[in-house]
Design a protein around this motif. Structure first.
Motif, PDB file in Angstrom:
ATOM      1  N   PRO A 179      81.799  64.377  35.522  1.00 49.09           N
ATOM      2  CA  PRO A 179      82.242  65.523  34.731  1.00 49.09           C
ATOM      3  C   PRO A 179      82.322  65.186  33.254  1.00 49.09           C
ATOM      4  O   PRO A 179      82.426  64.022  32.864  1.00 49.09           O
ATOM      5  N   ILE A 180      82.275  66.217  32.450  1.00 53.83           N
ATOM      6  CA  ILE A 180      82.507  66.074  31.010  1.00 53.83           C
ATOM      7  C   ILE A 180      83.907  66.622  30.748  1.00 53.83           C
ATOM      8  O   ILE A 180      84.130  67.820  30.700  1.00 53.83           O
ATOM      9  N   GLY A 181      84.850  65.742  30.579  1.00 53.42           N
ATOM     10  CA  GLY A 181      86.242  66.143  30.440  1.00 53.42           C
ATOM     11  C   GLY A 181      86.868  66.398  31.802  1.00 53.42           C
ATOM     12  O   GLY A 181      86.258  66.215  32.852  1.00 53.42           O
ATOM     13  N   ARG A 182      88.079  66.808  31.759  1.00 52.01           N
ATOM     14  CA  ARG A 182      88.810  67.065  32.994  1.00 52.01           C
ATOM     15  C   ARG A 182      88.684  68.551  33.340  1.00 52.01           C
ATOM     16  O   ARG A 182      89.019  69.412  32.534  1.00 52.01           O
ATOM     17  N   LEU A 183      88.219  68.827  34.563  1.00 51.23           N
ATOM     18  CA  LEU A 183      87.989  70.198  35.000  1.00 51.23           C
ATOM     19  C   LEU A 183      89.111  70.595  35.954  1.00 51.23           C
ATOM     20  O   LEU A 183      89.180  70.128  37.089  1.00 51.23           O
ATOM     21  N   MET A 184      89.990  71.468  35.477  1.00 51.11           N
ATOM     22  CA  MET A 184      91.122  71.913  36.280  1.00 51.11           C
ATOM     23  C   MET A 184      90.965  73.413  36.565  1.00 51.11           C
ATOM     24  O   MET A 184      90.868  74.233  35.636  1.00 51.11           O
ATOM     25  N   ALA A 185      90.928  73.761  37.835  1.00 48.38           N
ATOM     26  CA  ALA A 185      90.801  75.164  38.254  1.00 48.38           C
ATOM     27  C   ALA A 185      92.159  75.712  38.660  1.00 48.38           C
ATOM     28  O   ALA A 185      93.019  74.986  39.178  1.00 48.38           O
ATOM     29  N   THR A 186      92.361  77.008  38.411  1.00 47.21           N
ATOM     30  CA  THR A 186      93.628  77.628  38.815  1.00 47.21           C
ATOM     31  C   THR A 186      93.718  77.800  40.327  1.00 47.21           C
ATOM     32  O   THR A 186      94.809  77.968  40.874  1.00 47.21           O
ATOM     33  N   ALA A 187      92.571  77.771  41.018  1.00 50.24           N
ATOM     34  CA  ALA A 187      92.568  77.944  42.474  1.00 50.24           C
ATOM     35  C   ALA A 187      93.119  76.705  43.158  1.00 50.24           C
ATOM     36  O   ALA A 187      93.028  75.597  42.628  1.00 50.24           O
ATOM     37  N   PRO A 188      93.705  76.845  44.353  1.00 48.85           N
ATOM     38  CA  PRO A 188      94.162  75.672  45.094  1.00 48.85           C
ATOM     39  C   PRO A 188      92.972  74.811  45.515  1.00 48.85           C
ATOM     40  O   PRO A 188      91.853  75.298  45.692  1.00 48.85           O
ATOM     41  N   ALA A 189      93.231  73.506  45.680  1.00 47.06           N
ATOM     42  CA  ALA A 189      92.153  72.569  46.016  1.00 47.06           C
ATOM     43  C   ALA A 189      91.466  72.947  47.319  1.00 47.06           C
ATOM     44  O   ALA A 189      90.245  72.798  47.459  1.00 47.06           O
ATOM     45  N   ALA A 190      92.234  73.450  48.303  1.00 43.55           N
ATOM     46  CA  ALA A 190      91.636  73.811  49.597  1.00 43.55           C
ATOM     47  C   ALA A 190      90.631  74.948  49.434  1.00 43.55           C
ATOM     48  O   ALA A 190      89.573  74.948  50.073  1.00 43.55           O
ATOM     49  N   ILE A 191      90.935  75.915  48.567  1.00 46.15           N
ATOM     50  CA  ILE A 191      90.002  77.022  48.340  1.00 46.15           C
ATOM     51  C   ILE A 191      88.733  76.518  47.669  1.00 46.15           C
ATOM     52  O   ILE A 191      87.618  76.904  48.035  1.00 46.15           O
ATOM     53  N   VAL A 192      88.900  75.648  46.675  1.00 43.06           N
ATOM     54  CA  VAL A 192      87.725  75.096  45.988  1.00 43.06           C
ATOM     55  C   VAL A 192      86.842  74.336  46.985  1.00 43.06           C
ATOM     56  O   VAL A 192      85.617  74.509  47.022  1.00 43.06           O
ATOM     57  N   GLU A 193      87.451  73.511  47.811  1.00 46.23           N
ATOM     58  CA  GLU A 193      86.674  72.721  48.771  1.00 46.23           C
ATOM     59  C   GLU A 193      85.965  73.604  49.771  1.00 46.23           C
ATOM     60  O   GLU A 193      84.780  73.417  50.055  1.00 46.23           O
ATOM     61  N   ARG A 194      86.682  74.615  50.334  1.00 51.53           N
ATOM     62  CA  ARG A 194      86.059  75.467  51.351  1.00 51.53           C
ATOM     63  C   ARG A 194      85.030  76.408  50.754  1.00 51.53           C
ATOM     64  O   ARG A 194      84.120  76.865  51.449  1.00 51.53           O
ATOM     65  N   ALA A 195      85.121  76.734  49.456  1.00 54.24           N
ATOM     66  CA  ALA A 195      84.116  77.574  48.825  1.00 54.24           C
ATOM     67  C   ALA A 195      82.831  76.795  48.528  1.00 54.24           C
ATOM     68  O   ALA A 195      81.739  77.341  48.575  1.00 54.24           O
ATOM     69  N   VAL A 196      82.970  75.490  48.221  1.00 56.68           N
ATOM     70  CA  VAL A 196      81.791  74.667  47.879  1.00 56.68           C
ATOM     71  C   VAL A 196      81.189  74.034  49.123  1.00 56.68           C
ATOM     72  O   VAL A 196      79.966  73.819  49.199  1.00 56.68           O
ATOM     73  N   SER A 197      82.005  73.753  50.128  1.00 53.95           N
ATOM     74  CA  SER A 197      81.533  73.027  51.306  1.00 53.95           C
ATOM     75  C   SER A 197      80.349  73.697  51.997  1.00 53.95           C
ATOM     76  O   SER A 197      79.361  73.024  52.326  1.00 53.95           O
ATOM     77  N   PRO A 198      80.344  75.032  52.275  1.00 55.58           N
ATOM     78  CA  PRO A 198      79.180  75.627  52.923  1.00 55.58           C
ATOM     79  C   PRO A 198      77.905  75.499  52.092  1.00 55.58           C
ATOM     80  O   PRO A 198      76.814  75.351  52.640  1.00 55.58           O
ATOM     81  N   LEU A 199      78.054  75.532  50.760  1.00 48.91           N
ATOM     82  CA  LEU A 199      76.873  75.406  49.899  1.00 48.91           C
ATOM     83  C   LEU A 199      76.286  73.999  49.996  1.00 48.91           C
ATOM     84  O   LEU A 199      75.058  73.817  50.046  1.00 48.91           O
ATOM     85  N   VAL A 200      77.174  73.001  50.010  1.00 48.28           N
ATOM     86  CA  VAL A 200      76.706  71.613  50.151  1.00 48.28           C
ATOM     87  C   VAL A 200      76.072  71.407  51.519  1.00 48.28           C
ATOM     88  O   VAL A 200      75.016  70.770  51.651  1.00 48.28           O
ATOM     89  N   ASP A 201      76.700  71.941  52.572  1.00 45.17           N
ATOM     90  CA  ASP A 201      76.136  71.806  53.924  1.00 45.17           C
ATOM     91  C   ASP A 201      74.754  72.420  54.007  1.00 45.17           C
ATOM     92  O   ASP A 201      73.815  71.829  54.579  1.00 45.17           O
ATOM     93  N   ASN A 202      74.592  73.613  53.449  1.00 41.06           N
ATOM     94  CA  ASN A 202      73.274  74.269  53.480  1.00 41.06           C
ATOM     95  C   ASN A 202      72.247  73.463  52.685  1.00 41.06           C
ATOM     96  O   ASN A 202      71.089  73.304  53.103  1.00 41.06           O
ATOM     97  N   ALA A 203      72.680  72.940  51.509  1.00 41.05           N
ATOM     98  CA  ALA A 203      71.746  72.164  50.679  1.00 41.05           C
ATOM     99  C   ALA A 203      71.296  70.904  51.414  1.00 41.05           C
ATOM    100  O   ALA A 203      70.098  70.554  51.407  1.00 41.05           O
TER     101      ALA A 203
END
Length: 453
Positions: A338-362
């Motif tokens: 990363p470039i700098g620290r990336l902090m999202a307002t969403a909970p970590a579980a939401i971020v992981e579950r939103a990205v996980s299907p995309l990584v699995d498909n890729a």
């Protein structure tokens, strides 16, 4: 069978209730009508009796001579019928009285009182039968009065006859009202009965059938509209429940497969203490992942996902996600620094579950490499998941995020077509989004956007 009330009586049907209400109202109106009508009839008959008496009294008065000092009766031929039930007075002196009337009888006493002015002009006497008496002063020099009487029995008999006739007519009208009201209500409730039968049939065979508003009265059309909206909500709830079940199954499949694989490996050969600790760590991590998946999806389904705010370190989430992923032997998964620290307002579980299907498909479709890049973009965070696979067919792009849809069902890759729709729904629950980047040509690129903390 109709369910009985606690008192053991059958509850009234709607048709019976409406019929009874109609009959009650008709009874009230009929009673008012009968009372008013018979009152008018009796008054008119009394008026006719009084008019008859005045006419007779006037005819008799024409035979009284009042030109002298004392009134006298002028005899005329055949005056017996004229003198019947008539008293003639000169002042208070009785000159003539009916042959059948006793001098001290009640009618004579009332006639004397009328001649003396002790009663109004007309009065009713109830002896054996009601009799009406009226007094008519005779104009002239000498005071004279004629009192005529008539029996009211014929008039009362006529009034009673009218009363009985109106009561019979009222009873017939009430019976007809009840019968016609039941028939009318039964006809009016036929659409309700039809809707009830439809609802009973749909309860055993659920589908997309709806009541509709065509051909229905306005009130039932409004009811049908409300019921159709309720059925739509129920169907949407069932579909959402089915979708949640499929998504849970889809997301739990990978960690469950890791647990099963570790247990199978455990049974194949003995383990050293180090290998045992590693296997336990893998099983523990997979079980923790399953719990996180369940909590995240259930919270999102209940609308509580937004209450569990971050901030979440996006890079830490991506690294953890990469560590739990198992790429094919020919594919490399790269998480760009990363470039700098990336902090999202969403909970970590939401971020992981939103990205996980995309990584699995890729990982599933990539030829050699999958790259995950996260960076700041305006007031949000942009996460790109890129692979060098065959890409998304142009014709399939509009249906890409539809649940259960796949471009090629027999392409040799496992999947239920739920990952992309789940990723988008979770991202949107955190005020973000997931979309496909059609400008990327060499493979496929999906972009997750999330608000930055």
């Amino acid at each position: 069978m109709t369910e009985r009330s606690p008192a053991g009586r059958r509850p009234l049907t709607l048709r019976s209730r409406l019929s009874l209400i109609a009959v009650s109202i008709a009874t009230l109106l009929m009673a008012v009508f009968i009372v008013a009508f018979n009152g008018i009839v009796r008054h008119q008959l009394d008026q006719r009796a009084d008019d008859h008496l005045r006419t007779r009294a006037a005819a008799v008065a024409s035979t009284v001579d009042t030109n002298g000092r004392k009134a006298r009766v002028v005899e005329v031929p055949n005056d017996d019928a004229l003198d019947s039930d008539v008293w003639i007075y000169a002042g208070t002196e009785r000159l003539e009285s009916p042959p059948a009337a006793a001098d001290d009888g009640p009618l004579t006493r009332v006639a004397d009182a009328l001649a003396a002015g002790r009663h109004p002009h007309c009065v009713t006497v109830s002896d054996h039968a009601p009799v009406r008496l009226c007094a008519l002063p005779v104009t002239g020099n000498a005071p004279a009065t004629v009192v005529a009487a008539v029996s009211l029995l014929p008039y009362r008999t006529s009034a009673d006859t009218v009363l009985h006739a109106t009561l019979a007519l009222g009873a017939v009208m009430l019976v007809l009202t009840y019968a016609l009201t039941r028939l009318a209500v039964r006809r009016a409730l036929r659409p309700v009965q039809s809707m009830t039968q439809q609802a009973a049939a749909w309860s055993t065979q659920p589908g997309d059938d709806r009541f509709g508003t065509s051909g229905r009265p306005a009130e039932l059309a409004a009811l049908a509209t409300s019921l159709d909206a309720l059925l739509d909500k129920i169907r949407a709830g069932l579909l959402h429940e089915q979708q949640l079940t499929r998504e849970l199954s889809h997301e739990l499949r990978n960690p469950l497969a890791r647990i099963v694989a570790e247990l199978d490996w455990w049974r194949i050969r003995p383990r050293t203490s180090e290998e045992t600790r590693n296997s336990v760590a893998v099983v523990e991590d997979a079980a923790s992942s399953m719990r996180t998946i369940c909590d995240t999806l259930l919270d999102e389904a209940q609308g509580a996902a937004a209450t569990h705010r971050g901030p979440a370190d996006v890079h830490v989430v991506l690294v953890r996600l990469a560590g739990s992923s198992v790429p094919p032997p020919t594919v490399t998964l790269r998480i760009a620094p990363p470039i700098g620290r990336l902090m999202a307002t969403a909970p970590a579980a939401i971020v992981e579950r939103a990205v996980s299907p995309l990584v699995d498909n890729a990982l599933r479709y990539a030829h050699s490499q999958v790259t995950v890049v996260a960076r700041l973009e305006g007031a949000g965070i942009r996460i790109e998941v890129t692979d060098d696979g065959p890409g998304v067919p142009t014709w399939f792009a509009p249906e890409l995020f539809d649940p259960g849809r796949r471009a090629e069902a027999d392409d040799g890759h496992a999947g239920a077509g739920l990952g992309l729709s789940l990723a988008r729904r979770l991202a949107r629950s955190a005020n973000g989004d997931v979309h496909h980047d059609p400008s990327h040509r060499d493979g496929t690129r999906f972009v997750v956007t999330l608000p930055a903390a």
